[in-house]
Design a protein around this motif. Structure first.
Motif, short mmCIF file in Angstrom:
data_model
loop_
_atom_site.label_atom_id
_atom_site.label_comp_id
_atom_site.label_asym_id
_atom_site.label_seq_id
_atom_site.Cartn_x
_atom_site.Cartn_y
_atom_site.Cartn_z
N ALA A 59 0.85 -0.98 -0.01
CA ALA A 59 0.05 0.16 0.06
C ALA A 59 0.80 1.17 0.05
N ASP A 60 2.10 1.11 0.67
CA ASP A 60 2.98 2.30 0.92
C ASP A 60 2.47 3.58 1.20
N LYS A 61 1.30 3.55 2.05
CA LYS A 61 0.78 4.87 2.49
C LYS A 61 1.54 5.37 3.67
N GLY A 62 2.59 6.17 3.32
CA GLY A 62 3.65 6.29 4.63
C GLY A 62 3.61 7.86 4.67
N ARG A 63 4.16 8.10 5.71
CA ARG A 63 4.61 9.52 6.13
C ARG A 63 5.76 9.62 6.99
N ARG A 64 6.65 10.90 6.58
CA ARG A 64 7.85 11.14 7.22
C ARG A 64 7.59 11.85 8.48
N LEU A 65 7.49 11.33 9.63
CA LEU A 65 7.02 11.80 10.92
C LEU A 65 8.67 11.91 11.69
#
Length: 262
Positions: free
Chosen positions: A216-222
């Motif tokens: 899915a690769d629904k990431g965020r750079r947190l």
């Protein structure tokens, strides 16, 4: 002096002690900053880490939530901890290396699900925390310092899988991005990860809710690595260890690393 630093929201250091040890064995960073340790300081596991050479530690902890720790192979002395916004949370600890570099390890509040302080106390706490950080940096401009941690904001459009779809989702709303930007500007912090990797989608967090997070690769750079301008040019080799997110019973965050030649 050259050292590699890693930052990782571990989501319970006691539950994932073996994963921390595995990272220390496989990647051998000189310094590891952990967030969301979810443990009182006295119950943070130490024996396995010390056996791998991480003899120095500074930490702040709480039972069951929050908590930050810095593990180091290099001599490290405590350099304080701030309770920003007076929340009573263990969200910051600082350590100082023998070369005078100060490392700040932060766990900024996540902010809940509703991006409105009138409806969601947690969102207000997040904004207040960032404002307190900003004011502290205005009051005493940091020098020869590194700031790392789970800042719980993905500021750039390419720090999220869909800028348009996440504009009203906590962690990427304009008010949060603006608040983080003001905090960064107050300390003149340089975003080391994006200095080294200036273009393209880049994430450090993928939700547990995704059935197949990788596909899915629904990431965020947190998760971030910043440095003050006087040492920012000494940083290089930034990377996100995406594969660690795929380890058994993982944290939902991946470690972020950078090397400094100082």
């Amino acid at each position: 002096m050259s050292f590699t630093l890693a930052t990782w929201n571990i989501n319970s250091v006691r539950l994932r002690e073996d994963l921390v040890a595995r990272l220390l064995e496989e990647e051998a960073p000189d310094i590891l900053c952990l967030q969301e340790c979810k443990s009182p300081v006295e119950k943070i596991p130490t024996a396995a880490f010390e056996a791998l050479g991480y003899k120095w530690r500074v930490a702040r902890g709480q039972k069951g939530y929050n908590g930050v720790a810095i593990l180091s192979k290099l001599p490290l002395e405590e350099a304080g901890a701030e309770d920003h916004a007076d929340l009573g949370h263990a969200r910051h600890v600082a350590g100082r290396l023998e070369n005078g570099v100060t490392i700040h390890n932060f766990y900024v509040p996540a902010g809940g699900d509703i991006p409105d302080r009138a409806e969601n106390v947690k969102f207000g706490q997040k904004l207040d925390y960032l404002a307190s950080m900003r004011d502290a940096f205005h009051g005493a401009r940091p020098e020869k310092s590194i700031l790392v941690g789970d800042l719980n904001i993905a500021p750039r459009e390419d720090d999220v899988w869909s800028h348009k779809q996440l504009l009203k989702v906590v962690s990427h709303t304009p008010i949060e991005v603006e608040a983080l930007g003001k905090t960064q500007e107050a300390g003149r912090w340089v975003d080391i990860t994006r200095k080294d990797i200036p273009e393209g989608q880049l994430y450090s967090w993928w939700s547990y809710r995704a059935r197949d997070w990788d596909a899915a690769d629904k990431g965020r750079r947190l998760d971030h690595v910043w440095a003050t301008p006087d040492i920012a040019n000494a940083a290089h080799s930034s990377r996100v260890l995406r594969h660690v997110r795929g380890w058994e019973k993982p944290s939902d965050h991946a470690p972020v690393l950078a090397t400094f030649d100082l």
